[in-house]
Design a protein around this motif. Structure first.
Motif, PDB file in Angstrom:
ATOM      1  N   ASP A  10     -10.759 106.459  68.148  1.00  0.00           N
ATOM      2  CA  ASP A  10      -9.298 106.407  67.220  1.00  0.00           C
ATOM      3  C   ASP A  10      -9.306 107.573  66.423  1.00  0.00           C
ATOM      4  N   VAL A  11      -8.701 108.851  66.767  1.00  0.00           N
ATOM      5  CA  VAL A  11      -7.625 108.862  66.446  1.00  0.00           C
ATOM      6  C   VAL A  11      -6.700 108.902  64.818  1.00  0.00           C
ATOM      7  N   LYS A  12      -6.119 107.663  65.103  1.00  0.00           N
ATOM      8  CA  LYS A  12      -5.489 107.299  63.744  1.00  0.00           C
ATOM      9  C   LYS A  12      -6.651 106.693  62.677  1.00  0.00           C
ATOM     10  N   ASN A  13      -7.524 105.890  63.143  1.00  0.00           N
ATOM     11  CA  ASN A  13      -8.346 105.753  61.617  1.00  0.00           C
ATOM     12  C   ASN A  13      -9.679 106.229  61.587  1.00  0.00           C
ATOM     13  N   ILE A  14      -9.672 107.196  61.524  1.00  0.00           N
ATOM     14  CA  ILE A  14     -10.466 108.027  60.665  1.00  0.00           C
ATOM     15  C   ILE A  14     -10.259 108.976  60.243  1.00  0.00           C
ATOM     16  N   PRO A  15     -10.449 109.402  58.899  1.00  0.00           N
ATOM     17  CA  PRO A  15     -10.093 110.320  58.463  1.00  0.00           C
ATOM     18  C   PRO A  15     -10.569 111.681  58.734  1.00  0.00           C
ATOM     19  N   CYS A  16      -9.594 112.607  58.785  1.00  0.00           N
ATOM     20  CA  CYS A  16      -9.932 113.940  59.226  1.00  0.00           C
ATOM     21  C   CYS A  16      -9.401 114.047  60.356  1.00  0.00           C
ATOM     22  N   ALA A  17      -9.624 113.219  61.727  1.00  0.00           N
ATOM     23  CA  ALA A  17      -9.802 113.489  63.179  1.00  0.00           C
ATOM     24  C   ALA A  17      -8.607 113.656  63.640  1.00  0.00           C
ATOM     25  N   ARG A  18      -7.251 113.286  63.158  1.00  0.00           N
ATOM     26  CA  ARG A  18      -6.106 113.741  63.795  1.00  0.00           C
ATOM     27  C   ARG A  18      -6.010 114.654  63.454  1.00  0.00           C
ATOM     28  N   GLU A  19      -6.412 115.663  62.415  1.00  0.00           N
ATOM     29  CA  GLU A  19      -5.916 116.731  61.852  1.00  0.00           C
ATOM     30  C   GLU A  19      -6.727 117.467  62.173  1.00  0.00           C
ATOM     31  N   SER A  20      -7.582 117.636  62.669  1.00  0.00           N
ATOM     32  CA  SER A  20      -9.496 118.113  63.208  1.00  0.00           C
ATOM     33  C   SER A  20      -8.788 118.004  64.645  1.00  0.00           C
ATOM     34  N   VAL A  21      -8.474 117.792  65.250  1.00  0.00           N
ATOM     35  CA  VAL A  21      -7.809 118.039  66.743  1.00  0.00           C
ATOM     36  C   VAL A  21      -6.928 118.860  67.256  1.00  0.00           C
ATOM     37  N   LEU A  58     -14.583 121.828  64.795  1.00  0.00           N
ATOM     38  CA  LEU A  58     -15.767 120.868  63.858  1.00  0.00           C
ATOM     39  C   LEU A  58     -15.634 121.372  62.515  1.00  0.00           C
ATOM     40  N   GLY A  59     -14.881 123.569  62.768  1.00  0.00           N
ATOM     41  CA  GLY A  59     -15.082 123.601  60.993  1.00  0.00           C
ATOM     42  C   GLY A  59     -14.551 123.039  60.355  1.00  0.00           C
ATOM     43  N   TYR A  60     -12.974 122.795  60.456  1.00  0.00           N
ATOM     44  CA  TYR A  60     -11.748 121.682  60.227  1.00  0.00           C
ATOM     45  C   TYR A  60     -12.664 120.164  59.454  1.00  0.00           C
ATOM     46  N   TRP A  61     -13.225 119.702  60.672  1.00  0.00           N
ATOM     47  CA  TRP A  61     -14.103 119.259  60.560  1.00  0.00           C
ATOM     48  C   TRP A  61     -14.417 118.328  58.963  1.00  0.00           C
ATOM     49  N   TYR A  66     -15.762 116.924  52.909  1.00  0.00           N
ATOM     50  CA  TYR A  66     -16.331 117.484  52.602  1.00  0.00           C
ATOM     51  C   TYR A  66     -15.043 117.619  51.393  1.00  0.00           C
ATOM     52  N   ASN A  67     -13.953 117.922  51.383  1.00  0.00           N
ATOM     53  CA  ASN A  67     -13.166 117.700  50.285  1.00  0.00           C
ATOM     54  C   ASN A  67     -12.352 116.091  50.289  1.00  0.00           C
ATOM     55  N   LEU A  68     -12.782 115.283  51.014  1.00  0.00           N
ATOM     56  CA  LEU A  68     -12.995 114.064  51.505  1.00  0.00           C
ATOM     57  C   LEU A  68     -13.823 113.358  50.652  1.00  0.00           C
ATOM     58  N   ALA A  69     -14.660 113.400  50.599  1.00  0.00           N
ATOM     59  CA  ALA A  69     -15.794 113.217  50.237  1.00  0.00           C
ATOM     60  C   ALA A  69     -16.278 113.827  48.728  1.00  0.00           C
TER      61      ALA A  69
END
Length: 107
Positions: A10-21, A58-61, A66-69
Motif C-alpha cells: 500500500d503505497v499511500k500508507n507506507i512512508p517514502c514508498a510513493r516517492e521511491s516508486v 532502493l537507493g531513494y528508499w 534514514y532521513n525519516l529516522a
C-alpha cells in the motif's frame, strides 16, 4: 483512495514508498531510453531500465528512511527537552536561572 503496488504494498500508507516508486520509474525511463538511443538494442535497454529502476528505488528508499529516522530522533529529543524545560523551570535545577552570590553561598 489507496494504491496497491504488486497487490500488497500500500503505497499511500507506507512512508517514502510513493516517492521511491516515482523516482525509480523516472530513473528507469531516463536510463533505459538513454541506453536505447546510444545502442539501439531493445532487449538490453529494457534490462538496463529494470536494473536502474531497482537501484534507484532502493537507493531513494534507504535515503528517505534514514532521513525519516533522523527526523524522528530529533523530534524525540526536542520533545524530551521541552518536557524537561517545563519540569525544571523556576526550580534550582533550571540551567538558565542566574545564581547570585548569596544563593551560591547557601548551597
Amino acid at each position: 483512495q489507496s494504491f496497491k503496488l504488486f497487490g500488497f504494498l500500500d503505497v499511500k500508507n507506507i512512508p517514502c514508498a510513493r516517492e521511491s516508486v516515482l523516482y525509480g520509474s523516472l530513473g528507469a525511463l531516463v536510463v533505459g531510453l538513454g541506453h536505447f538511443l546510444a545502442t539501439s538494442r531493445v532487449k538490453r535497454s529494457c534490462d538496463v531500465a529494470v536494473g536502474s529502476y531497482i537501484c534507484t528505488m532502493l537507493g531513494y528508499w534507504f535515503y528517505c528512511r534514514y532521513n525519516l529516522a533522523q527526523q524522528r530522533i530529533r523530534q524525540r529529543m526536542l520533545k524530551e527537552g521541552m518536557k524537561n524545560r517545563i519540569l525544571f523551570e523556576g526550580s534550582y535545577l533550571d540551567p538558565e536561572k542566574k545564581q547570585t552570590g548569596s544563593e551560591r553561598s547557601d548551597s
